[in-house]
Enzyme design. Structure first.
Site, short mmCIF file in Angstrom:
data_model
loop_
_atom_site.label_atom_id
_atom_site.label_comp_id
_atom_site.label_asym_id
_atom_site.label_seq_id
_atom_site.Cartn_x
_atom_site.Cartn_y
_atom_site.Cartn_z
N LYS A 171 0.84 -1.20 0.00
CA LYS A 171 0.00 0.00 0.00
C LYS A 171 0.88 1.25 0.00
CE LYS A 171 -3.92 -2.29 2.13
NZ LYS A 171 -4.65 -2.68 3.32
N GLN A 218 -4.62 -1.28 9.60
CA GLN A 218 -4.61 -2.63 9.03
C GLN A 218 -5.21 -3.64 10.02
OE1 GLN A 218 -3.50 -3.41 5.80
NE2 GLN A 218 -4.40 -5.39 6.27
N ASP A 252 -11.09 2.92 4.17
CA ASP A 252 -11.49 1.51 4.08
C ASP A 252 -13.01 1.38 3.99
OD1 ASP A 252 -9.32 -0.18 3.88
OD2 ASP A 252 -8.89 -0.14 6.04
#
Ligand code: NDP
Length: 291
Positions: free
Chosen positions: A50, A94, A117
């Site tokens: 990422k 994460q 997200d």
């Protein structure tokens, strides 16, 4: 019949290039903060990718690596700091988090306008009622891949196999917005093969290696395989990645199909960058480009 192979790598590349282009025009550098707690090897690989792709697209990347024993309160403080930082437009924490940290609490602490997200309940709710929101990345990727085959998804019989909060449910919501007729199947669904065989568009997100067999596929259907499953390879001691769909067999029946790897996987990070651009556009008071 031999299915068209839907190239997720190529589409992801196109999206990243567009993000880079739009970011240049924006007049401010979109910034993405990635927070990794602990040393889960898979999470480390995801975060590294990422960060790399964020930088390659010309976006600012802020990486926060915290030890496994980080108290929940310290993580919440970091999120608060990132919420207040004007150079950070997107925040991703994460998952999975270590057991002593409540992921729901952390997700709820993220500013919904920076929740790239798309897991914050406000964004989940906005998606449900069809309002503009930050949409979870993998589901968004599934829709964009399906749209490389069908210019419109309107009226298609779509079956989503899996009802998780991060993949199945948001894919179903997006398909409803696209005016598909949506069935959501899961582990309690009866006659799963017959349900799937009715689909013009099948999205498989179950996490069961090659569960979907050839006779589950309607001839000519579009198949989007979200699954990532590591299984024993042909060389002893080596593993390989397979999807939730028995690719070789199903591609003889389907009209179009995504491979694993190289299908949905690359789209997830590309959509994360697109979401970061969107959040930066909102911060700048400018309209966000549509992908
Ligand atoms: P979850 O385990 O959270 O959900 C799995 C879903 O599949 C559940 O709804 C479950 O049903 C259903 N299911 C499980 N087994 C069966 C079965 N035998 N028959 C019918 N339904 C079944 O998984 P995720 O949604 O998080 O992920 C799904 C897959 O997608 C995984 O392989 C994951 O690695 C991959 N993934 C890939 C991403 C990418 O970037 N490409 C991103 C995220 C996930 P029930 O609800 O009844 O238990």
């Amino acid at each position: 019949m031999s299915a068209e192979i839907i190239d997720g790598k190529a589409l992801a590349e196109t999206i990243r290039a567009r993000v880079a282009d739009e970011a240049k025009k924006l007049g401010l550098k979109p910034g993405l903060a990635a927070v990794l707690v602990g040393d889960n090897p898979a999470s480390q690989v995801y975060v590294r990718n990422k960060v790399k792709q964020t930088e390659e697209a010309g976006l600012l990347s802020f990486e926060h690596r915290l030890p496994d024993a980080t108290p929940e309160a310290d993580l919440l403080k970091l999120v608060e700091k990132l919420n207040a930082d004007p150079s950070v437009h997107g925040i991703l924490v994460q998952l999975p988090l270590p057991d002593h940290i409540d992921p729901d609490l952390v997700i709820r602490a993220i500013d919904p306008m920076k929740d790239v997200d798309g897991f914050h309940p406000l964004n989940v709710g906005r998606l449900g009622i069809g309002q503009d929101s930050l949409v979870p990345c993998t589901p968004q990727g599934c829709i964009l891949l399906a749209k490389t085959v069908h210019t419109s998804l309107e009226g298609l019989d779509a079956v989503v196999l899996g009802r998780s909060n991060i993949v199945g449910k948001p894919v179903a919501q997006l398909l409803i917005q696209e005016s598909a007729t949506v069935t959501v199947a899961h582990s309690k669904t009866r006659d799963l093969d017959e349900v799937c065989a009715r689909a013009d568009l099948l999205v498989a997100a179950v996490g069961r290696a090659e569960l979907v067999k050839r006779h589950w596929i309607k001839p000519g259907a579009t198949v989007i395989d979200v699954g990532i499953n590591r299984v024993a390879g042909s060389v002893p001691g080596k593993t390989k990645l397979v999807g939730d769909v028995a690719f070789a067999d199903c591609s003889e029946v389907a009209g179009a199909i995504t491979p694993v790897p190289g299908g949905v996987g690359p789209m997830t990070i590309a959509c994360l960058l697109a979401n970061t651009l969107k959040a930066a556009c909102w911060a700048a008071g400018k309209p966000a480009p549509r992908f």
